[in-house]
Design an enzyme around this catalytic site. Structure first.
Site, short mmCIF file in Angstrom:
data_model
loop_
_atom_site.label_atom_id
_atom_site.label_comp_id
_atom_site.label_asym_id
_atom_site.label_seq_id
_atom_site.Cartn_x
_atom_site.Cartn_y
_atom_site.Cartn_z
CE LYS A 1 34.33 36.61 45.72
NZ LYS A 1 35.40 36.59 46.75
N GLY B 1 40.35 33.95 38.45
CA GLY B 1 40.53 34.77 37.26
C GLY B 1 39.30 35.52 36.83
CG HIS C 1 34.51 40.92 38.50
ND1 HIS C 1 34.27 41.91 39.42
CD2 HIS C 1 33.32 40.64 37.92
CE1 HIS C 1 32.97 42.22 39.40
NE2 HIS C 1 32.39 41.47 38.51
CD GLU D 1 43.73 36.54 44.41
OE1 GLU D 1 42.49 36.69 44.43
OE2 GLU D 1 44.39 36.38 43.36
NE ARG E 1 46.19 29.96 38.86
CZ ARG E 1 46.21 31.27 38.66
NH1 ARG E 1 47.38 31.89 38.54
NH2 ARG E 1 45.10 31.98 38.60
#
Length: 634
Positions: free
Chosen positions: A119, A125, A196, A236, A254
């Site tokens: 990652k 995103g 993803h 998340e 955000r």
């Protein structure tokens, strides 16, 4: 569209985001010239930029988001993991260190084990994210993640984590004010993804107990308070779909694209909340006052080709008709008919949001409204979304991040074009020709349309070749001025009648074929016909096809060439004329919609020529690499 809706609009730069929406100093200049007191950062671009938040603070403009310190702490994944662990939020172990050398990362990857998730440290995103299934894949996946991360975030640093197969992706909406108070507004399930990236979201997450919902919410609030958060944020989590244990994944500092489904179940306006908190007001509601009601779904309408690996697309929206908005249906979009989906930005066309008293009611509404969303001029994922939302396993809420791969065969069944659909397309063309001839005063120039309501002693026949799903259908329409018959592929002649049903300026058709009456929508654009029904869209090409689809199983491979499977920018060319390459070898890198796509050799071959240089714009279907024709050489 956004400039037409605004009271004032200012030019910020060229189309490329690097020359416009990512230029913070230009945006600040516009804020000053317009007399704005605050800037809402939106969903992307500079919304999670530490530098932009600090620039706003220095210039005395309110940034409608968290403090720059919170963006920094949560934006760097390695830092956020350490803070979360200290706050008692469960995390997944991995490597989050500063040593970014290939040797160190390979060593740490071997320790963690495969499959492995790579990652971008500053990612989001789905950008800069790759999965290495085995050790041999690691360096290729690492370099690809670094390249995409550098382009998207200006930082190539990555972290490594053990890849959890088939987890659920559950996120919690949080809000905090400037006085140290924070609340959660329940959770959303965003498990079904491609590349993803989220494609369909729902709230609340199905199948969770009230105790687990509360645990998730309280963990998210602890996360927000641990970094001194202010404003809207989303925490998340990875949720194990078997034992329902959860671990912190990241925090988006955000407002999320999918925030409307939270608004639908809580009866709140989260953008209003953002404005009020930025103005120094306390949270509008206490935790005990935040209730939820019903169920909501959001489907993201994208310009992409699901059957072509979900490759992003671009082009004009030649025809656009949306569901009717209501209290329970929202269509959030930034485009209108005639606008163009650009290669410079994310290919999302719209968000379709629906609400129902329960999950079943909301899901039925989603399927019905998707059937009313009609677009032609470019590929979209609407048909796929209909099939996804109608899938038995999705209906049962058996969702996880590997859902599309697991259900691939049933989500992408063979496309079957019925004779009735072929007839409907031909009748749409007939009706269009009849009406165009009379509208333009040309009825005497075409005997096929010159004799309506006149009984002739002979029949006129119009023939069409209609191509759909790589098959050409031969259609004949016999017309004597009053009666009409239609024949598909030399089959039996069938009686037919066709008329236009008034629906504003849209072409809506009622067709009677052998006493079977159907009403459908259609769009005719040059040499193509698009049919719309509750089950989705079917496209036909009239006459010689405008574009031949790629053959073989390799992305962009057509015969002795590699063609661009979508419009984009040629980022890298890894070979030169005369090079001998092996099947599967990387040949070039194409950037489209901010995503990196690697073009590979479909076979062992010799490079004959290159169709462009690094930095060139390439059109869809353009030859990027041509191979030596071995048969000719022999």
């Amino acid at each position: 569209m956004h400039t037409q809706l605004a009271d004032e609009s200012y030019r910020v730069g060229e189309a490329a985001s690097s020359a416009s929406y990512l230029r913070g100093e230009r945006i600040l200049d516009i804020a000053k010239r317009s007399g704005a007191q605050a800037i809402h950062p939106g969903y992307g671009f500079l919304s999670e930029s530490v530098e932009f938040a600090e620039l706003c603070q220095r210039e005395g403009i309110i940034f409608m988001g968290p403090p720059s310190s919170a963006i920094r702490d949560m934006g760097i994944k390695s830092t956020s993991k350490a803070i979360m662990a200290a706050a008692g939020v469960p995390i997944i172990n991995g490597y989050h260190g500063d040593d970014q050398s290939d040797e160190c990362l390979q060593r740490e990857a071997d320790k963690i084990g495969f499959p492995l998730m790579i990652k971008a440290v500053r990612g989001g995103g789905g950008k800069g994210m790759r999965i290495a299934e085995k050790p041999d894949d690691f360096l290729t996946a690492l370099n690809s993640a670094r390249t995409e991360s550098e382009k998207s975030f200006g930082d190539s640093s990555v972290l490594l984590e053990r890849y959890v197969r088939s987890p659920r992706h559950v996120e919690v909406q949080v809000f905090a004010d400037q006085y140290g108070d924070a609340v959660y507004l329940w959770e959303r399930d965003c498990s079904v993804q491609r590349r993803h990236q989220k494609i369909i979201e729902e709230a609340p997450a199905p199948g969770l107990s009230e105790d687990l919902r509360r645990e998730l919410g309280e963990a998210a609030v602890r996360a927000a308070k641990a970094v001194g958060y202010v404003g809207a944020g989303t925490v998340e989590f990875i949720l194990d779909k078997e034992d329902l244990s959860f671990h912190f994944m990241e925090m988006n500092t955000r407002l999320q694209v999918e925030h409307p489904i939270t608004e639908m179940i809580t009866g709140t306006d989260l953008v209003e909340w953002q404005i009020r908190i930025a103005a120094g007001e306390p949270l509008p509601l206490k935790q005990s006052e935040i209730t939820r009601r019903g169920h909501a779904f959001e489907a993201r309408i994208y310009a992409e080709n699901p059957r072509g690996g979900f490759l992003p697309g671009a082009g004009p929206l030649r025809y656009l008709s949306t569901p009717q908005p209501s209290n329970n249906v929202r269509v959030e979009t930034g485009v209108r008919e005639g606008d163009e989906v650009s290669v410079h930005y994310d290919p999302m066309i719209a968000k379709l949001v629906v609400w129902g008293e329960n999950r079943t009611q909301a899901l039925n509404s989603l399927v019905a409204r998707l059937g009313e969303y009609h677009i032609s001029g470019l590929d979209t994922n609407i048909n796929f979304l209909i099939d996804l939302a109608s899938h038995p396993e999705f209906q049962l809420a058996n969702v996880h991040t590997g859902f599309i791969d697991e259900q691939f065969d049933t989500l992408f069944p063979p496309i079957i074009i019925s004779p009735q659909q072929v007839s409907q397309a031909a009748l749409a063309l007939v009706l269009n020709e009849l009406q165009a001839a009379f509208r333009n005063g040309n009825k005497d120039q075409d005997p096929f349309v010159a004799t309506p309501n006149a009984r002739l002693n002979y029949s006129l026949v119009r023939r069409y070749d209609l191509k759909a799903n790589e098959k050409v259908y031969s259609v004949a329409v016999k017309f004597d001025g009053e009666d009409m018959q239609i024949q598909v592929d030399n089959g039996d002649w069938q009686d037919a009648k066709v008329e236009r049903v008034q629906d504003g300026s849209r072409l809506k058709i009622r067709a009677n074929i052998n006493s079977n009456v159907t009403t459908y929508n259609a769009s005719i654009d040059g040499t193509s016909v698009s049919l719309f029904s509750e089950s989705g869209k079917v496209d036909f090409e009239v006459g010689q096809p405008k574009f031949l689809s790629a053959q073989g199983d390799q992305l962009g491979a057509v015969g002795s060439r590699i063609v661009a499977p979508m419009p984009g920018i040629l980022e890298k060319v890894l070979v030169k004329p005369g090079d001998k390459v092996k099947k599967g070898e990387n040949l070039a890198v194409l950037i489209a919609m901010k995503m990196e796509h690697i073009l590979k050799a479909p076979k062992d071959a010799t490079i004959k020529s290159i169709g462009g240089a690094a930095g060139d714009n390439v059109a869809k279907g353009a030859a990027v690499i041509t191979f030596v024709d071995e048969e000719v050489e022999k």
